[in-house]
Design a protein around this motif. Structure first.
Motif, short mmCIF file in Angstrom:
data_model
loop_
_atom_site.label_atom_id
_atom_site.label_comp_id
_atom_site.label_asym_id
_atom_site.label_seq_id
_atom_site.Cartn_x
_atom_site.Cartn_y
_atom_site.Cartn_z
N UNK A 1 8.59 -7.08 9.54
CA UNK A 1 7.18 -7.16 9.16
C UNK A 1 6.82 -5.95 8.31
N UNK A 2 7.16 -6.03 7.03
CA UNK A 2 6.95 -4.93 6.10
C UNK A 2 5.59 -5.08 5.42
N UNK A 3 4.54 -4.91 6.22
CA UNK A 3 3.17 -5.13 5.74
C UNK A 3 2.48 -3.79 5.48
N UNK A 4 1.94 -3.63 4.29
CA UNK A 4 1.21 -2.42 3.91
C UNK A 4 -0.27 -2.77 3.81
N UNK A 5 -1.14 -2.15 4.60
CA UNK A 5 -2.54 -2.55 4.66
C UNK A 5 -3.39 -1.97 3.53
N UNK A 6 -3.06 -2.33 2.30
CA UNK A 6 -3.74 -1.78 1.13
C UNK A 6 -4.60 -2.84 0.46
N UNK A 7 -5.67 -2.41 -0.20
CA UNK A 7 -6.39 -3.29 -1.12
C UNK A 7 -5.93 -2.97 -2.54
N UNK A 8 -6.19 -3.88 -3.45
CA UNK A 8 -5.79 -3.62 -4.83
C UNK A 8 -6.61 -2.50 -5.43
N UNK A 9 -7.85 -2.31 -4.98
CA UNK A 9 -8.65 -1.18 -5.45
C UNK A 9 -7.99 0.14 -5.03
N UNK A 10 -7.47 0.18 -3.81
CA UNK A 10 -6.80 1.38 -3.35
C UNK A 10 -5.53 1.66 -4.16
N UNK A 11 -4.80 0.61 -4.47
CA UNK A 11 -3.61 0.79 -5.31
C UNK A 11 -4.01 1.36 -6.67
N UNK A 12 -5.08 0.84 -7.25
CA UNK A 12 -5.57 1.34 -8.53
C UNK A 12 -5.95 2.81 -8.44
N UNK A 13 -6.64 3.19 -7.36
CA UNK A 13 -7.07 4.57 -7.19
C UNK A 13 -5.90 5.50 -6.89
N UNK A 14 -4.80 4.96 -6.43
CA UNK A 14 -3.60 5.77 -6.20
C UNK A 14 -2.80 5.93 -7.48
N UNK A 15 -2.68 4.86 -8.25
CA UNK A 15 -1.84 4.87 -9.44
C UNK A 15 -2.54 5.43 -10.67
N UNK A 16 -3.86 5.60 -10.60
CA UNK A 16 -4.59 6.09 -11.76
C UNK A 16 -4.72 5.05 -12.86
N UNK A 17 -4.80 3.78 -12.47
CA UNK A 17 -4.93 2.67 -13.41
C UNK A 17 -6.26 1.95 -13.18
N UNK A 18 -6.70 1.20 -14.19
CA UNK A 18 -7.88 0.37 -14.00
C UNK A 18 -7.54 -0.76 -13.04
N UNK A 19 -8.56 -1.34 -12.44
CA UNK A 19 -8.32 -2.44 -11.51
C UNK A 19 -7.69 -3.63 -12.21
N UNK A 20 -8.13 -3.92 -13.43
CA UNK A 20 -7.56 -5.04 -14.20
C UNK A 20 -6.08 -4.81 -14.45
N UNK A 21 -5.73 -3.60 -14.89
CA UNK A 21 -4.33 -3.27 -15.17
C UNK A 21 -3.50 -3.33 -13.88
N UNK A 22 -4.09 -2.86 -12.80
CA UNK A 22 -3.40 -2.90 -11.51
C UNK A 22 -3.14 -4.33 -11.07
N UNK A 23 -4.14 -5.19 -11.20
CA UNK A 23 -3.97 -6.60 -10.83
C UNK A 23 -2.83 -7.24 -11.60
#
Length: 233
Positions: free
Chosen positions: A167-189
């Motif tokens: 069960x390799x589940x990471x409890x992230x939202x895509x907004x959080x991924x964007x805020x971590x990677x320094x990318x826009x939400x659209x680019x992250x999606x």
């Protein structure tokens, strides 16, 4: 103390001191701010259960997530040394924290050099992680950045027993991924969709399932650090 084999055991004297150092436990709901940037925190915390994340914000509200915290991690150490915290920590999932009195940390350095070394080790490891994150944000492509983040969290989660190979589940939202990677939400999606199309991850409503961690590490051109016993305070 934890029975997780990833954590090194303490001597009887160290265990007794750490128990006396502890002032209680704190349960946190998802979204709760444990430590607020700019405040003076009277406590240190060791995470016993759950996920959290460290972040900084600009005046206009833009956020940069610096790192994710898991069982065994200590938070609030900066407030024991400096006057104010320069980052915040929020609970990502329900969390259970061990609470320590900040003012007693110096007695730890005076009386228990081994435990003091453990705290130094934890601080040093955090610096090393931030170095890797900065390299990723500064030099990897968007796809490589996303692959690195998923692989990094997967391997950290395995060591902290908050994810498993089944069960390799990471409890992230895509907004959080964007805020971590320094990318826009659209680019992250778009980037996460590429990883999903490659069958490396499966995105869910409020999280991500890692399907092929080895392929993610290869795509990111990254190797996880060798597994070693780590301090648990």
């Amino acid at each position: 103390m934890s029975s997780n084999s990833a954590f090194k055991p303490h001597s009887e004297g160290e265990t007794k001191f750490i128990s006396s150092f502890k002032s209680g436990e704190l349960n946190c709901e998802p979204g709760m701010t444990v430590i607020a940037e700019g405040t003076h925190s009277p406590h240190l915390y060791t995470i016993l259960e759950g996920w959290g994340f460290r972040y900084k914000t600009l005046e206009d509200g833009r956020r940069q997530i610096l790192n994710y915290v898991m069982p065994g991690d200590m938070i609030g150490l900066q407030g024991a040394i400096l006057e104010h915290m320069d980052h915040s920590v929020d609970a990502l999932t329900a969390m259970r924290l061990c609470v320590f009195e900040r003012t007693r940390i110096f007695s730890l350095f005076e009386k228990h050099a081994g435990v003091a070394y453990d705290i130094t080790w934890l601080a040093s490891r955090e610096e090393s992680i931030l170095d890797s994150h900065l390299l990723s944000v500064g030099r990897r492509t968007a796809l490589e950045r996303a692959a690195y983040l998923m692989a990094f969290l997967y391997h950290r989660g395995l060591r902290a027993s908050v994810v498993s190979e089944r069960r390799a589940y990471l409890p992230l939202t895509q907004i959080m991924v964007a805020d971590t990677l320094g990318l826009s939400l659209v680019h992250t999606n778009k980037t996460l969709k590429k990883l999903s199309d490659m069958k490396l991850i499966r995105w869910k409503d409020r999280g991500c399932e890692v399907l092929k961690p080895e392929a993610l590490t290869e795509l990111a051109k990254w190797e996880p650090a060798p597994a070693v016993e780590r301090p648990y305070i």
